[in-house]
Design a protein around this motif. Structure first.
Motif, short mmCIF file in Angstrom:
data_model
loop_
_atom_site.label_atom_id
_atom_site.label_comp_id
_atom_site.label_asym_id
_atom_site.label_seq_id
_atom_site.Cartn_x
_atom_site.Cartn_y
_atom_site.Cartn_z
N ARG A 1 0.85 -1.19 0.00
CA ARG A 1 0.00 0.00 0.00
C ARG A 1 0.88 1.24 0.00
N THR A 2 0.66 2.13 -0.95
CA THR A 2 1.51 3.30 -1.12
C THR A 2 0.91 4.57 -0.54
N SER A 3 -0.43 4.65 -0.43
CA SER A 3 -1.02 5.90 0.05
C SER A 3 -2.38 5.68 0.68
N ILE A 4 -2.75 6.62 1.55
CA ILE A 4 -4.08 6.71 2.14
C ILE A 4 -4.53 8.15 1.95
N GLY A 5 -5.50 8.36 1.08
CA GLY A 5 -5.92 9.73 0.79
C GLY A 5 -4.75 10.54 0.27
N PRO A 6 -4.53 11.75 0.83
CA PRO A 6 -3.44 12.61 0.34
C PRO A 6 -2.07 12.23 0.91
N LEU A 7 -2.02 11.31 1.86
CA LEU A 7 -0.75 10.94 2.49
C LEU A 7 -0.18 9.71 1.80
N SER A 8 1.10 9.79 1.43
CA SER A 8 1.76 8.66 0.78
C SER A 8 3.11 8.43 1.42
N LEU A 9 3.65 7.25 1.21
CA LEU A 9 4.99 6.96 1.72
C LEU A 9 5.99 7.97 1.17
N GLU A 10 5.82 8.37 -0.07
CA GLU A 10 6.76 9.30 -0.70
C GLU A 10 6.70 10.68 -0.08
N ASN A 11 5.48 11.27 0.03
CA ASN A 11 5.43 12.64 0.54
C ASN A 11 5.62 12.71 2.06
N LEU A 12 5.56 11.56 2.73
CA LEU A 12 5.88 11.52 4.16
C LEU A 12 7.35 11.25 4.41
N GLY A 13 8.09 10.95 3.35
CA GLY A 13 9.52 10.70 3.48
C GLY A 13 9.86 9.35 4.08
N LEU A 14 8.94 8.39 3.99
CA LEU A 14 9.17 7.03 4.51
C LEU A 14 9.70 6.17 3.37
N LYS A 15 11.00 5.90 3.39
CA LYS A 15 11.64 5.21 2.28
C LYS A 15 11.93 3.74 2.55
N GLU A 16 12.11 3.38 3.82
CA GLU A 16 12.49 2.02 4.16
C GLU A 16 11.45 1.39 5.08
N PRO A 17 11.18 0.08 4.94
CA PRO A 17 10.27 -0.61 5.86
C PRO A 17 10.72 -0.44 7.31
N GLY A 18 9.76 -0.15 8.18
CA GLY A 18 10.05 0.05 9.60
C GLY A 18 10.18 1.50 9.98
N GLU A 19 10.34 2.40 9.01
CA GLU A 19 10.42 3.82 9.31
C GLU A 19 9.05 4.37 9.68
N SER A 20 9.02 5.37 10.56
CA SER A 20 7.77 5.98 10.98
C SER A 20 7.97 7.46 11.20
N ILE A 21 6.87 8.20 11.26
CA ILE A 21 6.90 9.63 11.48
C ILE A 21 5.62 10.04 12.20
N GLN A 22 5.73 10.98 13.12
CA GLN A 22 4.54 11.54 13.76
C GLN A 22 3.96 12.61 12.86
N LEU A 23 2.65 12.51 12.60
CA LEU A 23 2.00 13.45 11.69
C LEU A 23 1.79 14.80 12.36
#
Length: 268
Positions: free
Chosen positions: A218-240
């Motif tokens: 899965r690459t995106s949910i609505g306007p949020l995507s792994l790319e625009n959130l800067g999540l490049k590697e499995p296991g990475e996370s970010i607080q929105l």
């Protein structure tokens, strides 16, 4: 909020932002394959190294004592974007049928055709009703020649792979190793965008058109995507941030016009 939206169309009053935009603690996770989508930690039954593959263990490490839970679910073998939050109403909002589109990359060991994509876009009658993809396109189709043993190893479990590789090494060590049979293997990657809240909907849609899924991402949910959130590697996370959470609500408002036309399904 659906009622508020309907009311706003009658009164021309703006819809207020929900409280979870500023009051929730929400994370985006690049879920790796093999991680269980579960909030539970079974300390007495699961070894430490396996606990690391449980989402509950990850949540406990990054939440600083705040109780958070995953929104929706991804299968153990499925990778990609998943959201976790402390605010229950945010979870309900995202899981509301027909609310936010989600994008997937589905890999199959068959050749995808334009006819397959047309069928996905036209709608397929499943055992629980009609399901239609919002978007469906072929990303790539590749064909490679594999020897039969290598293909068998690729499809086998870890224990069987080790045994086959040992036997293969013994055969290769012989002076005149036996020739291997070859097989043509075709792999296709299909991009799907859906907003249907039905169990295993991507796999069921693909299987219905003769393209069983062997890998799902899965690459995106609505306007949020792994790319625009800067999540490049499995296991990475970010607080929105509040702005990123607000973008989910704003995307929902934009979709309200189409929802009133009868599009009331969502994918979880």
């Amino acid at each position: 909020y659906s009622f508020c939206t309907l009311l706003s169309t009658m009164t021309a009053e703006p819809i207020p932002n929900p409280p979870w935009v500023t009051q929730s603690t929400t994370f985006a996770l690049y879920k790796p394959r093999g991680m269980l989508t579960s909030n539970k930690l079974k300390e007495n039954k699961v070894k430490l190294e396996h606990r690391r593959q449980c989402m509950g263990a990850w949540q406990a490490e990054i939440s600083n004592g705040t109780r958070i839970f995953h929104i929706g679910r991804l299968d153990k073998k499925t990778s990609g974007l998943i959201l976790c939050t402390s605010y229950g109403l945010l979870g309900n909002f995202i899981c509301t049928p027909g609310m936010l589109p989600k994008e997937y990359l589905a890999t199959t060991d068959h050749e995808a055709t334009p006819e397959n994509m047309k069928a996905l876009l036209s709608g397929i009658e499943l055992n629980d009703g009609l399901a239609t993809a919002m978007e469906a396109e072929i990303v790539s189709v590749t064909t490679q020649t594999l020897d039969v043993v290598s293909d068998y190893v690729r499809r086998s479990g870890a224990n069987r792979k080790a045994k086959v590789k040992r036997k293969l090494a013994e055969l290769e060590a012989e002076d005149n190793p036996p020739p291997r049979k070859t097989v043509q293997k075709t792999t296709s990657v299909v991009r799907l965008v859906i907003n249907i809240g039905k169990n295993h909907i991507v796999k069921r849609l693909m299987h219905a058109v003769g393209l069983p899924v062997v890998k799902l991402h899965r690459t995106s949910i609505g306007p949020l995507s792994l790319e625009n959130l800067g999540l490049k590697e499995p296991g990475e996370s970010i607080q929105l941030s509040s702005d990123q959470i607000l973008s989910l609500w704003q995307a929902r408002q934009k979709d309200e016009v189409s929802l009133t036309a009868g599009d009331d399904d969502d994918d979880n």
